[in-house]
Design an enzyme around this catalytic site. Sequence first.
Site, PDB file in Angstrom:
ATOM      1  N   CYS A 335       9.355 -15.152 -20.967  1.00 40.30           N
ATOM      2  CA  CYS A 335       9.259 -13.698 -20.897  1.00 40.30           C
ATOM      3  C   CYS A 335      10.636 -13.197 -21.303  1.00 40.30           C
ATOM      4  O   CYS A 335      11.106 -13.521 -22.392  1.00 40.30           O
ATOM      5  CB  CYS A 335       8.811 -13.227 -19.513  1.00 40.30           C
ATOM      6  SG  CYS A 335       9.621 -14.037 -18.119  1.00 40.30           S
ATOM      7  N   CYS A 630     -23.577  10.066 -24.993  1.00 40.99           N
ATOM      8  CA  CYS A 630     -25.025  10.200 -24.818  1.00 40.99           C
ATOM      9  C   CYS A 630     -25.198  11.475 -24.010  1.00 40.99           C
ATOM     10  O   CYS A 630     -24.720  12.527 -24.431  1.00 40.99           O
ATOM     11  CB  CYS A 630     -25.624   8.961 -24.155  1.00 40.99           C
ATOM     12  SG  CYS A 630     -24.751   8.362 -22.704  1.00 40.99           S
TER      13      CYS A 630
END
Length: 700
Positions: A335, A630
């Site tokens: 990291c 929708c």
Amino acid sequence: MEPLCPLLLVGFSLPLARALRGNETTADSNETTTTSGPPDPGASQPLLAWLLLPLLLLLLVLLLAAYFFRFRKQRKAVVSTSDKKMPNGILEEQEQQRVMLLSRSPSGPKKYFPIPVEHLEEEIRIRSADDCKQFREEFNSLPSGHIQGTFELANKEENREKNRYPNILPNDHSRVILSQLDGIPCSDYINASYIDGYKEKNKFIAAQGPKQETVNDFWRMVWEQKSATIVMLTNLKERKEEKCHQYWPDQGCWTYGNIRVCVEDCVVLVDYTIRKFCIQPQLPDGCKAPRLVSQLHFTSWPDFGVPFTPIGMLKFLKKVKTLNPVHAGPIVVHCSAGVGRTGTFIVIDAMMAMMHAEQKVDVFEFVSRIRNQRPQMVQTDMQYTFIYQALLEYYLYGDTELDVSSLEKHLQTMHGTTTHFDKIGLEEEFRKLTNVRIMKENMRTGNLPANMKKARVIQIIPYDFNRVILSMKRGQEYTDYINASFIDGYRQKDYFIATQGPLAHTVEDFWRMIWEWKSHTIVMLTEVQEREQDKCYQYWPTEGSVTHGEITIEIKNDTLSEAISIRDFLVTLNQPQARQEEQVRVVRQFHFHGWPEIGIPAEGKGMIDLIAAVQKQQQQTGNHPITVHCSAGAGRTGTFIALSNILERVKAEGLLDVFQAVKSLRLQRPHMVQTLEQYEFCYKVVQDFIDIFSDYANFK
């Protein structure tokens, strides 16, 4: 020395004050004085009391302040090296100590035992209570790892500049040793440590993110250790600070020291990027055979804290396992500092292996063990808690990924037979989806009374963390709200906007959203009316133009192709201050008529054609968000988005995971893919897609 409890301080101070005040006459009687007259007790006693009382109160306040300052300092959460930085990227010494020195109980560290997998959910529930108090206690009981080792090589003057953070160093006994370069002292040093897996010795190398001056050493390590996989868990910059120097070319080839690195491939996905490199040493006595190295770069770790859900990390970890060759050297994991996110990744991998082998996990013991190899592995209590969350996710839901070649067999198992559906398997999968918790505490904005009036279905409200935010109208509260959520695509975050069908009083907000978020594509999955009920306000003109607020919509084209109406709108922003070229855009609407009023479409071809048409439109207009609606913005909307992501993955990888695709959507907007029928339809469409493109090469 620990400060006294405030109650003890109060208990000590009051008797002292009483003694000083009550014994004044005793003190006076024992003194020899030379005053010319007898003392006046009525004058001296109150005077002494008035002098002593403020002093005692001041002393008490100072002691209390010292206690609370110490208490607050001890309770402050352990910070990561990425949180406390000087401008040059080096931690200040005082801040380093907060990372390295963990508070210890005076009675000694508490014992923690392995957890059988069947008790994991309950144990996590207990530890999560009271704002994860028991997780913090468990984390703070871990040994730091500094006592067990020496750091002589890392602290040598020649090596100090090679360390990104002066307090994150490799132990002498477990450091990775490079070959010594002729004439360069200490060239065998790199800030990297061997870390064991569950059973495999030195399965990993935990390293810091390379600095500009250590990139050559990094590639030398990859070559010498015969590593075939690099796992990167940081972005190059976070919060405008460098976390890792870019140690690879964007394209073509570059030579680092004597290692030539060529980019072979790059695939960008929503949570991670896969890069393939061909590496080869350039030596005076000739070149050695090149090797292929895969870099898997996880891009979804936030600048603060941990990922919102472990789903992406589990998919990423599986891809690492898939790509890493069996006989390769250690997997290089880094990291920035090489301890926090790096440790988290390694522990999840090891505990998943332990779960399979022993049906239990022992996170505390394993973290303690690897901290002897590299101090401070797993750096914060949030990372420690995230490990448990990932393990629980894996235990509850397992690996639901399928190869396309096994889909038909899987469906037969789920259905019982090929003709009559025995829904037991599918129903169980869908039941697990309904257990995904709706996070009502993250719906505060949508649940404000003014915004509830804008909801078509009050149970379907966007989460605060990914709601679509509009520009606030001057002097009008709550005008930044619309019932719409950003949803991730297969390759891109926030690729879709899932929203309800506009109401008459939200049409203006709908078009403001289309304009402000530069959406060029609208997918409509409902009719304006179904079963004599209003499902969506007609937000476009049948002919000519219509104006909503500052936006005018003019219809330019309306064609019907099988079950899809394609309408092109010329959308104009009526603002004098806007530049002319920025005032007009073309927006295309795909209105799908193939969804029946009740149930699901009879076959999947219509949905496959719709998805293909939308993707083609996106390629032509740029990858701005696709607006999908929708009526409520969850059932059919979720099904369309799920299928878009699933089919994209089938084409790219030949893999599918319907369960996790839908689960991911439900974590982003409630009730996405609303019914068992819709869930089953997702499988059916994938099967139809495979049947249509039966030649595997056509979609791989």
